[in-house]
Design an enzyme around this catalytic site. Structure first.
Site, mmCIF file in Angstrom:
data_model
loop_
_atom_site.group_PDB
_atom_site.id
_atom_site.type_symbol
_atom_site.label_atom_id
_atom_site.label_comp_id
_atom_site.label_asym_id
_atom_site.label_seq_id
_atom_site.Cartn_x
_atom_site.Cartn_y
_atom_site.Cartn_z
ATOM 1 N N LYS A 69 1.094 -0.873 0.039
ATOM 2 C CA LYS A 69 -0.405 0.195 -0.417
ATOM 3 C C LYS A 69 0.188 1.567 -0.221
ATOM 4 C CE LYS A 69 -4.126 -1.636 2.443
ATOM 5 N NZ LYS A 69 -5.210 -2.091 3.509
ATOM 6 N N ASP A 106 -10.872 2.524 2.241
ATOM 7 C CA ASP A 106 -10.104 1.936 3.186
ATOM 8 C C ASP A 106 -10.946 3.048 4.314
ATOM 9 O OD1 ASP A 106 -9.542 -0.603 2.763
ATOM 10 O OD2 ASP A 106 -7.454 -0.281 3.678
#
Length: 276
Positions: A69, A106
């Site tokens: 990420k 997210d």
């Protein structure tokens, strides 16, 4: 129908456990995108640049999970404000001109999962753990929590990181020792960001009238903490709720079709988990 075949995939290491293919494929089927495919690729950090550079014009997007990420950011042409705020990208969309744009679904996925359960605003919150997911939890709380967030951590280094994230995200963060984590269960909202088994010992400390628990795990499910929480009548938001809501946003960004079929994707995820 799609005019040409389009591809998307999830990258991570390890990746075999990922439910993302199940969710995205269910969305494609419901949306009639028969020419779209979604796969998974086990890619570690050293192999990431080569993988991304080798993608052709048929690629529409990537879902990115741990440990990539942060590593993928230098490979992109730009990232969203949300992704920059937590220094993590979980979504890459390829433009018609080949540009790669990174986002983080997210954070809004957490907010959407909470709002689905009627949680629009809380006066305070507790975070259990201080790993990679904790920064996204803090960013979500910046949109939901009006007061202090207490983070229960295992080390001084982790405590310092959480306070730094709080300053960056403009969230008032107080840190406390993990040994006192049972006290945090009395908060109006508790977000557990720890690995499987880490909160099992806390299940005995669930208050008689718990408020809301957001446990980011989905396999195995329910966790001991979530099971006790539900048994006592508390509201529980699961990791599958988070996974589905962030995947909905990914599907919409990659395909340009909205709204993505939330209920269809959730049922596909539930079915896949039940079969494991």
């Amino acid at each position: 129908m799609s005019a040409q075949k389009r591809r998307a995939a999830v990258l991570g290491f390890p990746i075999a456990h990922s439910l993302s293919p199940v969710l995205h494929r269910a969305a494609y089927a419901d949306l009639g995108l028969s020419d779209w495919s979604y796969d998974l690729f086990e890619v570690d950090e050293p192999a990431l640049a080569g993988f991304v550079e080798g993608l052709g014009s048929e690629w529409a997007g990537l879902s990115v999970t741990m440990p990539l990420k942060r590593a993928i950011i230098p490979l992109l042409d730009g990232i969203s404000e949300t992704a920059a705020s937590v220094e993590a990208v979980n979504t890459v969309v390829f433009g018609a001109d080949g540009r790669r744009h990174g986002d983080n679904t997210d954070v809004p996925g957490m907010v959407a999962a909470l709002r689905e359960r009627g949680i629009e605003e809380v006066e305070s919150a507790a975070i259990l753990g201080a790993g990679a997911t904790a920064s996204s939890a803090l960013a979500a709380l910046a949109r939901v929590c009006t007061g202090e967030v207490v983070a229960y951590v295992r080390s001084d280094a982790r405590a310092a990181e959480m306070r730094e994230w709080g300053e960056r995200l403009d969230v008032p963060v107080r840190t406390a020792d993990w040994a006192d984590a049972a006290e945090g269960l009395n908060a109006p909202l508790v977000i557990a960001t720890t690995p499987a088994g880490a909160t099992d010992a806390l299940s005995a400390a669930v208050p008689e009238r718990p408020a809301t628990l957001f446990d980011v795990l989905y396999d195995p499910w329910p966790t001991s903490l979530a099971a006790r929480w539900s048994a006592y009548g508390g509201a529980v938001v699961s990791g599958l709720d988070l996974l589905v809501h962030q995947a909905v946003l990914q599907v919409e960004q990659m395909t340009g079709r909205a709204p993505a079929p939330l209920d269809v994707m959730r049922k596909a995820g539930e079915h896949a988990l039940a079969a494991r």
